[in-house]
Design a protein around this motif. Structure first.
Motif, short mmCIF file in Angstrom:
data_model
loop_
_atom_site.label_atom_id
_atom_site.label_comp_id
_atom_site.label_asym_id
_atom_site.label_seq_id
_atom_site.Cartn_x
_atom_site.Cartn_y
_atom_site.Cartn_z
N CYS A 61 -0.33 -12.75 -7.33
CA CYS A 61 -0.96 -12.04 -8.43
C CYS A 61 -0.35 -10.65 -8.63
CB CYS A 61 -2.46 -11.99 -8.14
SG CYS A 61 -3.35 -10.69 -8.91
N ILE A 62 -0.13 -9.94 -7.53
CA ILE A 62 0.43 -8.59 -7.64
C ILE A 62 1.92 -8.64 -7.99
CG2 ILE A 62 0.90 -6.47 -6.36
CD1 ILE A 62 -1.68 -7.01 -4.82
N LEU A 63 2.63 -9.60 -7.40
CA LEU A 63 4.06 -9.69 -7.67
C LEU A 63 4.34 -10.01 -9.14
CD1 LEU A 63 5.19 -11.47 -4.41
CD2 LEU A 63 6.06 -9.28 -5.25
N LYS A 64 3.42 -10.74 -9.75
CA LYS A 64 3.59 -11.04 -11.17
C LYS A 64 3.65 -9.73 -11.97
CE LYS A 64 1.33 -13.69 -14.85
NZ LYS A 64 0.25 -14.65 -15.17
N LYS A 65 2.86 -8.76 -11.54
CA LYS A 65 2.90 -7.44 -12.20
C LYS A 65 4.17 -6.68 -11.81
CE LYS A 65 -1.98 -6.48 -12.71
NZ LYS A 65 -2.95 -7.05 -11.88
N VAL A 66 4.51 -6.75 -10.54
CA VAL A 66 5.65 -5.96 -10.06
C VAL A 66 6.94 -6.39 -10.76
CG1 VAL A 66 7.08 -5.44 -8.03
CG2 VAL A 66 4.59 -5.47 -7.82
N ILE A 67 7.14 -7.70 -10.94
CA ILE A 67 8.42 -8.12 -11.54
C ILE A 67 8.55 -7.69 -13.01
CG2 ILE A 67 9.09 -10.02 -9.99
CD1 ILE A 67 7.81 -11.96 -11.93
N ARG A 68 7.43 -7.41 -13.65
CA ARG A 68 7.52 -6.87 -15.01
C ARG A 68 8.08 -5.46 -15.01
NH1 ARG A 68 1.85 -8.17 -16.59
NH2 ARG A 68 1.95 -10.42 -16.39
N LYS A 69 7.78 -4.73 -13.96
CA LYS A 69 8.26 -3.35 -13.87
C LYS A 69 9.63 -3.26 -13.21
CE LYS A 69 3.70 -1.34 -13.77
NZ LYS A 69 2.62 -1.27 -12.79
N ARG A 70 9.94 -4.23 -12.36
CA ARG A 70 11.23 -4.16 -11.68
C ARG A 70 12.10 -5.34 -12.08
NH1 ARG A 70 11.83 -3.78 -5.65
NH2 ARG A 70 13.93 -4.21 -6.37
N LYS A 71 12.90 -5.13 -13.13
CA LYS A 71 13.70 -6.23 -13.65
C LYS A 71 14.74 -6.73 -12.65
CE LYS A 71 11.69 -6.15 -17.66
NZ LYS A 71 10.57 -7.11 -17.81
N ASP A 72 15.08 -5.88 -11.69
CA ASP A 72 16.10 -6.28 -10.72
C ASP A 72 15.54 -7.10 -9.56
OD1 ASP A 72 14.65 -4.00 -9.98
OD2 ASP A 72 16.16 -3.49 -8.47
N LEU A 73 14.23 -7.15 -9.45
CA LEU A 73 13.63 -7.88 -8.32
C LEU A 73 13.58 -9.37 -8.61
CD1 LEU A 73 12.12 -7.52 -5.54
CD2 LEU A 73 10.01 -7.62 -6.85
N ARG A 74 13.89 -10.16 -7.60
CA ARG A 74 13.83 -11.61 -7.75
C ARG A 74 12.72 -12.18 -6.87
NH1 ARG A 74 16.12 -10.32 -11.47
NH2 ARG A 74 18.18 -10.94 -12.17
N LEU A 97 0.83 -1.21 0.00
CA LEU A 97 0.00 0.00 0.00
C LEU A 97 0.86 1.26 0.00
CD1 LEU A 97 -2.82 -0.82 2.62
CD2 LEU A 97 -2.97 -0.92 0.15
N VAL A 98 1.98 1.22 0.72
CA VAL A 98 2.83 2.41 0.77
C VAL A 98 3.99 2.36 -0.21
CG1 VAL A 98 2.34 3.33 3.06
CG2 VAL A 98 3.85 1.38 2.84
N ASP A 99 4.35 1.18 -0.67
CA ASP A 99 5.50 1.02 -1.56
C ASP A 99 5.12 0.04 -2.66
OD1 ASP A 99 8.00 0.79 -2.67
OD2 ASP A 99 8.93 -0.22 -0.95
N PRO A 100 4.37 0.51 -3.66
CA PRO A 100 3.73 -0.40 -4.63
C PRO A 100 4.72 -1.24 -5.44
CG PRO A 100 2.87 1.83 -4.84
CD PRO A 100 4.03 1.91 -3.91
N LEU A 101 5.97 -0.80 -5.57
CA LEU A 101 6.92 -1.62 -6.31
C LEU A 101 7.88 -2.37 -5.39
CD1 LEU A 101 7.80 0.63 -9.37
CD2 LEU A 101 6.29 -1.35 -9.29
N LEU A 102 7.58 -2.32 -4.13
CA LEU A 102 8.42 -2.98 -3.12
C LEU A 102 9.88 -2.59 -3.30
CD1 LEU A 102 6.84 -6.55 -2.96
CD2 LEU A 102 6.57 -4.68 -1.33
N SER A 103 10.10 -1.29 -3.47
CA SER A 103 11.45 -0.81 -3.81
C SER A 103 12.48 -1.09 -2.72
CB SER A 103 11.41 0.68 -4.12
OG SER A 103 10.85 1.35 -3.01
#
Ligand code: CDP
Ligand code: MG
Length: 670
Positions: A173-186, A145-151
């Motif tokens: 479901c949400i992480l599937k979207k996040v990893i598309r935007k954050r290529k560095d996230l594993r 909620l506060v950090d939508p890309l889990l930066s």
């Protein structure tokens, strides 16, 4: 003898301060050795390579192979966290988050809350230094909620994903979207074999599956020849029989809840006379979600010389918590699950048959260090025919109001359109939306309402309780409701010792309020905060749980801070209140109107809006009192009956005042 993890535990947990002492150095060496003996260790390089090169890893391995405790450490050791980013590891259960964090902190040699920490609802044990953070899956969703890309994170591990808790499903479901935007996230997903393929399909072609299945010893499965009427009693007998007839090795028994567990623990203490015929002692230990930390730790200690450890557990020990040295497993065949019935709009905890997958997991706990035996307290036909293959994912059997509220707050308008592994049934979504609408959290277009809905989503409470808290200022009873909400968020504060039931009940009676449980809880806390805060003696004398009460104090402060941040005027705790009990009850109805019931001539209650008959739980003040109308905070199904827990007496008119729309619709239907 296994290489007991805690053989040298009496040296106390290793801390940095003691590096100079000989014992501390030995502790360090022995921990390294233990880590290297875990099945995952052989795969260290391979796993690190896969994580380096692919966005999603699905990790399969038996319980106890080192997934939860080791992989995070490998990543930490390899420098993944150097740029002030952290590794998150989610667990579906609070106990797992705290116990794994405690273990990993010990292995690394830090205090919990430093490099290794955990975060569960109302308990944040992390700091700026925290690089490995264990948390419940619900907490990670809150962070979104506060950090939508889990930066803040470089790696997110969703542990025990096969359990398919609702927050795990939503996170995936949400992480599937996040990893598309954050290529560095594993992303790492740990799963039992059975469901790995499903996760892999969900995440698509870039996903790698790695199996670290270590060696397992054979486990003999034994069934009852005849069905048992009373699996609790059968568990007790089976424990004693194993103890009398089988060679050494610890016992793990699965039951469905805390009450059953305590019954068995006490029966074993009663019936197993020590040192008869020079025999080893039985040392029964309970394991369930509400166990305090110090008792939790005792589970992992090896049994003292000449004693046989018996762990009596809920399904926590099925996969979340690993205990070494188990040779015998007793499986009662049941598990307590949250279930939501869309027709009656009723959520309750139901004792249901375990799934085949869970039964296999349970049996597997016996074969980790040598060949074992699993005693199933049901017949073999049952195992083949009646048990379902896997349990229904939580998202298909739970009240969705809370999750929908959080998703709305994340900007996800239509939960039914989400790309989910298993979509929720339409009826459940509709009921969730209807409840949120009647609570005032959503407008008629299904949008989060600007004042109330947005704030409800921020509070880490069930939407009904959030509503009560947020409307309490207009009733002028925020201080009181804060106390009630805090007391509802901690474990049971009333302590009933088996041997001194009456004395305890007499003490408890002094706090009892005729209007019901919520006000009784308020009373207890008031008395505690005036007289009992400083030492545990007061609580002890009154047969109250001091730790739970102290925790309620901390939860109360945290909730007050939330409200303050949301712009509410929180009364100072010292301000004298003149509010009467009726006002507090009316305020409770503003959130719990949908949980209303009317008393029947025979003392049972009929739920409003359905024909369902329920009863006041024996632990409730209302068990021995009468009231025409009541609201409740939770339902629990036990055997044939459904019980209300947390009951307050109300007036019928308050329901109509609080939720005219809701009751209009209902009456129209009836
Ligand atoms: O996650 P997985 O089931 O694969 O294993 P784990 O939880 O990482 O456990 C690896 C080892 O650590 C086991 O031998 C456990 O007994 C030990 N452990 C422990 O001693 N105390 C804990 N709180 C957790 C794990
Ligand atoms: Mg694990």
């Amino acid at each position: 003898m296994s290489y007991g993890i805690n053989n040298d535990d009496d040296a106390g947990p290793y801390t940095g301060l003691r590096t100079a002492s000989v014992s501390a150095q030995f502790k360090l060496a022995s921990i390294r050795r233990q880590r290297e003996l875990l099945p995952i260790f052989r795969h260290r390089q391979t796993l690190l390579y896969i994580i380096e090169t692919s966005p999603v890893l699905i990790l399969i391995g038996h319980t106890g192979s080192g997934k939860s405790t080791q992989l995070t450490q490998y990543l930490y050791e390899e420098g993944w966290t150097s740029e002030s980013k952290a590794i998150a590891c989610t667990q579906p259960r609070r106990v797992a988050a705290t116990s794994v964090a405690t273990r990993v902190a010990e292995e690394i040699g830090c205090q919990v809350g430093q490099v290794v920490g955990y975060s569960i609802r109302f308990e944040d044990m992390t700091s700026e230094n925290t690089r490995i953070k264990y948390m419940t899956d619900g907490m990670l969703l809150r962070e979104l909620l506060v950090d939508p890309l889990l930066s803040r994170y470089c790696v997110v591990m969703i542990d025990e994903a096969h359990e398919r808790s609702i927050y795990t499903d939503i996170l995936l479901c949400i992480l599937k979207k996040v990893i598309r935007k954050r290529k560095d996230l594993r992303l790492i997903i740990s799963s039992a074999t059975l469901q790995a393929e499903e996760f892999a399909n969900f995440f698509g072609p870039d996903t790698r599956i790695a199996s670290i299945e270590g060696k397992m010893y054979p486990v003999d499965i034994l069934y009852l020849a005849e069905p048992t009427e009373d699996y609790v009693e059968k568990t007790i007998q089976t424990i004693i029989d194993i103890h009398n007839e089988e060679p050494e090795g610890d016992i793990l028994a699965f039951l469905t809840g805390r009450k059953e567990i305590n019954t068995v623990v006490e029966a074993i203490l009663d019936r197993s006379a020590p040192d008869r015929n020079n025999q080893a002692r039985l040392l029964p230990l309970p394991l369930h979600a509400f166990l305090p930390q110090d008792q939790q730790n005792r589970i992992f200690d090896p049994a003292p010389e000449g004693a046989r450890k018996v762990i009596i557990s809920t399904n926590i020990a099925e996969a979340s918590v690993t205990i070494d040295g188990i040779v015998y497993v007793i499986d009662c065949g049941y598990v307590k699950l949250r279930a939501y019935d869309p027709a009656s709009k009723m959520e309750s905890l139901i004792v249901s048959p375990v799934s085949k997958a869970a039964a296999i997991q349970r049996a597997g706990r016996a074969g980790r260090t040598k060949p074992g035996k699993c005693f199933r307290l049901y017949e073999s036909q049952v195992a083949e025919t009646i048990l379902p293959d896997i349990s229904v994912p939580e998202i298909q059997r739970t009240n969705l109001a809370g999750p929908i509220l959080q998703l709305k707050s994340l900007g996800i308008e239509n939960i039914a359109k989400l790309d989910m592994i298993t979509p929720p049934p339409v009826e459940l979504v509709a009921n969730g939306l209807e409840l949120l609408y009647s609570l005032g959290a959503l407008d008629e277009y299904g949008k989060l309402t600007a004042g109330l809905g947005e704030r409800m989503a921020e509070l880490p409470l069930d939407p009904m309780l959030s509503k009560v808290l947020l409307t309490s200022s207009s009733f002028g009873c925020m201080g009181e409701v804060l106390t009630v909400a805090a007391m509802m968020s901690v474990e049971n504060v009333f302590y009933l010792p088996e041997d001194n039931h009456t004395a305890a009940e007499m003490e408890h009676l002094k706090f009892t309020v005729d209007e019901g449980d919520h006000l009784t809880l308020y009373n207890v806390y008031q008395a505690f905060s005036i007289r009992g805060k400083r030492s545990s003696k007061w609580a002890h004398d009154k047969y109250l749980n001091y730790k739970a009460l102290s925790r309620a104090g901390s939860v109360r402060n945290q909730l007050a801070r939330y409200l303050d941040k949301l712009g509410a005027k929180v009364p100072s705790s010292t301000s004298l209140s003149t509010v009467d009990a009726e006002t507090i009850r009316k305020c409770l109805v503003s959130g719990y109107f949908a949980n209303a019931a009317k008393m029947q001539p025979d003392g049972s209650f009929k739920l409003v809006g359905s024909e369902k008959i329920v009863w006041a739980h024996p632990s409730s003040v209302m068990f021995s009192r009468s009231a025409e109308w009541v609201i409740y905070s939770e339902l629990m199904e036990l055997g044939e009956k459904t019980y209300m827990i947390g009951i307050t007496k109300i007036e019928r008119d308050w329901l109509l005042e609080s939720a005219p729309d809701y009751y209009q619709v209902r009456r129209g239907r009836a």
